[in-house]
Design a protein around this motif. Structure first.
Motif, PDB file in Angstrom:
ATOM      1  N   GLU A   1      -1.718   3.013   3.359  1.00 34.54           N
ATOM      2  CA  GLU A   1      -2.547   1.811   3.352  1.00 34.54           C
ATOM      3  C   GLU A   1      -1.698   0.584   3.056  1.00 34.54           C
ATOM      4  O   GLU A   1      -0.662   0.664   2.396  1.00 34.54           O
ATOM      5  CB  GLU A   1      -3.678   1.940   2.326  1.00 34.54           C
ATOM      6  CG  GLU A   1      -3.231   2.069   0.896  1.00 34.54           C
ATOM      7  CD  GLU A   1      -4.389   2.239  -0.079  1.00 34.54           C
ATOM      8  OE1 GLU A   1      -5.443   2.765   0.354  1.00 34.54           O
ATOM      9  OE2 GLU A   1      -4.234   1.852  -1.254  1.00 34.54           O
ATOM     10  N   ALA A   2      -2.138  -0.555   3.593  1.00 33.95           N
ATOM     11  CA  ALA A   2      -1.459  -1.823   3.335  1.00 33.95           C
ATOM     12  C   ALA A   2      -1.642  -2.212   1.875  1.00 33.95           C
ATOM     13  O   ALA A   2      -2.686  -1.935   1.268  1.00 33.95           O
ATOM     14  CB  ALA A   2      -2.007  -2.904   4.251  1.00 33.95           C
ATOM     15  N   ALA A   3      -0.614  -2.874   1.298  1.00 37.59           N
ATOM     16  CA  ALA A   3      -0.676  -3.254  -0.111  1.00 37.59           C
ATOM     17  C   ALA A   3      -0.123  -4.660  -0.322  1.00 37.59           C
ATOM     18  O   ALA A   3       0.465  -4.952  -1.357  1.00 37.59           O
ATOM     19  CB  ALA A   3       0.094  -2.248  -0.956  1.00 37.59           C
ATOM     20  N   GLY A   4      -0.306  -5.539   0.684  1.00 38.36           N
ATOM     21  CA  GLY A   4       0.197  -6.900   0.586  1.00 38.36           C
ATOM     22  C   GLY A   4       1.282  -7.152   1.617  1.00 38.36           C
ATOM     23  O   GLY A   4       1.584  -6.300   2.445  1.00 38.36           O
TER      24      GLY A   4
ATOM     25  N   ASP B   1       5.192   3.602  -3.695  1.00 39.74           N
ATOM     26  CA  ASP B   1       5.052   2.150  -3.547  1.00 39.74           C
ATOM     27  C   ASP B   1       6.185   1.676  -2.656  1.00 39.74           C
ATOM     28  O   ASP B   1       7.360   1.767  -3.029  1.00 39.74           O
ATOM     29  CB  ASP B   1       5.093   1.465  -4.905  1.00 39.74           C
ATOM     30  CG  ASP B   1       3.881   1.816  -5.756  1.00 39.74           C
ATOM     31  OD1 ASP B   1       2.759   1.757  -5.234  1.00 39.74           O
ATOM     32  OD2 ASP B   1       4.068   2.170  -6.931  1.00 39.74           O
TER      33      ASP B   1
ATOM     34  N   THR C   1       8.163  -0.835   0.298  1.00 34.96           N
ATOM     35  CA  THR C   1       8.462  -2.147   0.866  1.00 34.96           C
ATOM     36  C   THR C   1       8.988  -1.962   2.286  1.00 34.96           C
ATOM     37  O   THR C   1       9.853  -1.120   2.527  1.00 34.96           O
ATOM     38  CB  THR C   1       9.532  -2.874   0.031  1.00 34.96           C
ATOM     39  OG1 THR C   1       9.031  -3.085  -1.292  1.00 34.96           O
ATOM     40  CG2 THR C   1       9.892  -4.217   0.649  1.00 34.96           C
TER      41      THR C   1
ATOM     42  N   LYS D   1       4.221  -4.689   2.204  1.00 31.63           N
ATOM     43  CA  LYS D   1       4.048  -3.638   1.207  1.00 31.63           C
ATOM     44  C   LYS D   1       3.081  -2.578   1.726  1.00 31.63           C
ATOM     45  O   LYS D   1       2.088  -2.896   2.398  1.00 31.63           O
ATOM     46  CB  LYS D   1       3.504  -4.203  -0.112  1.00 31.63           C
ATOM     47  CG  LYS D   1       4.370  -5.282  -0.756  1.00 31.63           C
ATOM     48  CD  LYS D   1       5.648  -4.700  -1.322  1.00 31.63           C
ATOM     49  CE  LYS D   1       6.454  -5.767  -2.060  1.00 31.63           C
ATOM     50  NZ  LYS D   1       7.722  -5.235  -2.587  1.00 31.63           N
ATOM     51  N   LEU D   2       3.367  -1.332   1.382  1.00 31.11           N
ATOM     52  CA  LEU D   2       2.505  -0.210   1.723  1.00 31.11           C
ATOM     53  C   LEU D   2       2.361   0.689   0.507  1.00 31.11           C
ATOM     54  O   LEU D   2       3.211   0.691  -0.384  1.00 31.11           O
ATOM     55  CB  LEU D   2       3.104   0.630   2.862  1.00 31.11           C
ATOM     56  CG  LEU D   2       3.434  -0.055   4.178  1.00 31.11           C
ATOM     57  CD1 LEU D   2       4.243   0.890   5.059  1.00 31.11           C
ATOM     58  CD2 LEU D   2       2.159  -0.493   4.896  1.00 31.11           C
ATOM     59  N   ARG D   3       1.274   1.455   0.496  1.00 34.16           N
ATOM     60  CA  ARG D   3       1.149   2.569  -0.448  1.00 34.16           C
ATOM     61  C   ARG D   3       1.024   3.829   0.384  1.00 34.16           C
ATOM     62  O   ARG D   3       0.115   3.947   1.211  1.00 34.16           O
ATOM     63  CB  ARG D   3      -0.056   2.377  -1.366  1.00 34.16           C
ATOM     64  CG  ARG D   3       0.237   1.374  -2.474  1.00 34.16           C
ATOM     65  CD  ARG D   3      -0.992   0.970  -3.261  1.00 34.16           C
ATOM     66  NE  ARG D   3      -1.637   2.053  -3.967  1.00 34.16           N
ATOM     67  CZ  ARG D   3      -1.232   2.549  -5.147  1.00 34.16           C
ATOM     68  NH1 ARG D   3      -0.141   2.060  -5.716  1.00 34.16           N
ATOM     69  NH2 ARG D   3      -1.884   3.506  -5.742  1.00 34.16           N
TER      70      ARG D   3
END
Length: 197
Positions: free
Chosen positions: A111-114, A136, A138, A117-119
């Motif tokens: 999933e996108a995290a910013g 976490d 990048t 950034k991904l998780r």
């Protein structure tokens, strides 16, 4: 005229869809490091590198949820820069590499995290024990590689695992149960005709 315009629109749409399709990249072991670090009785924070990394990353920036990761870490590639310690880590006291020669990670969700950034959620298997972990991540760069002239992608990731969860808990808690894992990887679309398995 209308038919020609409609046909052009359909072709443009198909071309855009093809361009946006997810790409699968093969991990380049020569430019990938998986480094574990821990506390040794509070005095030092040693590291060990898991080399010879093999695997694939599928990444779709337009639909992150379809992305996936599958990685194998052969314990033959374990390198702490101390040969005796490497042998001890591979022994039954720790990884029991003769019985369990590889560590594997297989994603279950991305999933996108910013921005960039991904998780990456997935199953980590060590010594036959599988536990969920979250990376976490990048996104370093996605684009054509200047040397190979093929599509490439680069990522950094971190996670922390409890070695006791996997039965690798000798000397805990004096030697910390928590192990920090830092990953940097470069991956490329395989050459035409290359085995993608």
């Amino acid at each position: 005229m209308f038919k020609r315009l409609a046909l052009a629109a359909v072709l443009a749409s198909a071309s855009a869809a093809a361009f946006a399709a997810p790409l699968t990249y093969k991990i380049d072991a020569n430019h990938t490091s998986v480094v574990a670090s821990w506390s040794h009785f509070g005095f030092a924070n040693p590291i060990a590198n898991f080399g010879q990394v093999d695997g694939f990353i599928t990444y779709d920036p337009a639909n992150v949820g379809t992305s996936k990761v599958e990685v194998t870490l052969p314990l033959a590639g374990l390198d702490s820069h101390v040969a005796d310690f490497d042998a001890h880590l591979r022994s039954a006291d720790f990884f029991d590499a003769e019985k369990y020669p590889t560590i594997t990670f297989k994603s279950t969700k991305v999933e996108a995290a910013g921005d960039n950034k991904l998780r990456v959620f997935g199953d980590l298997t060590i010594k036959g024990v599988t536990k969920p972990v979250v990376l976490d991540t990048t996104i370093n760069k996605v684009g054509d590689h200047p040397m190979s002239k093929r599509a490439a992608a680069g990522f950094d990731a971190t996670t922390t695992v409890k070695r006791s969860d996997f039965g690798v808990d000798k000397y805990a808690p004096n030697v910390s149960d928590n192990v920090t894992i830092r990953i940097t990887t470069e991956a490329m679309v395989p050459k035409a005709g290359a085995d993608k398995k």
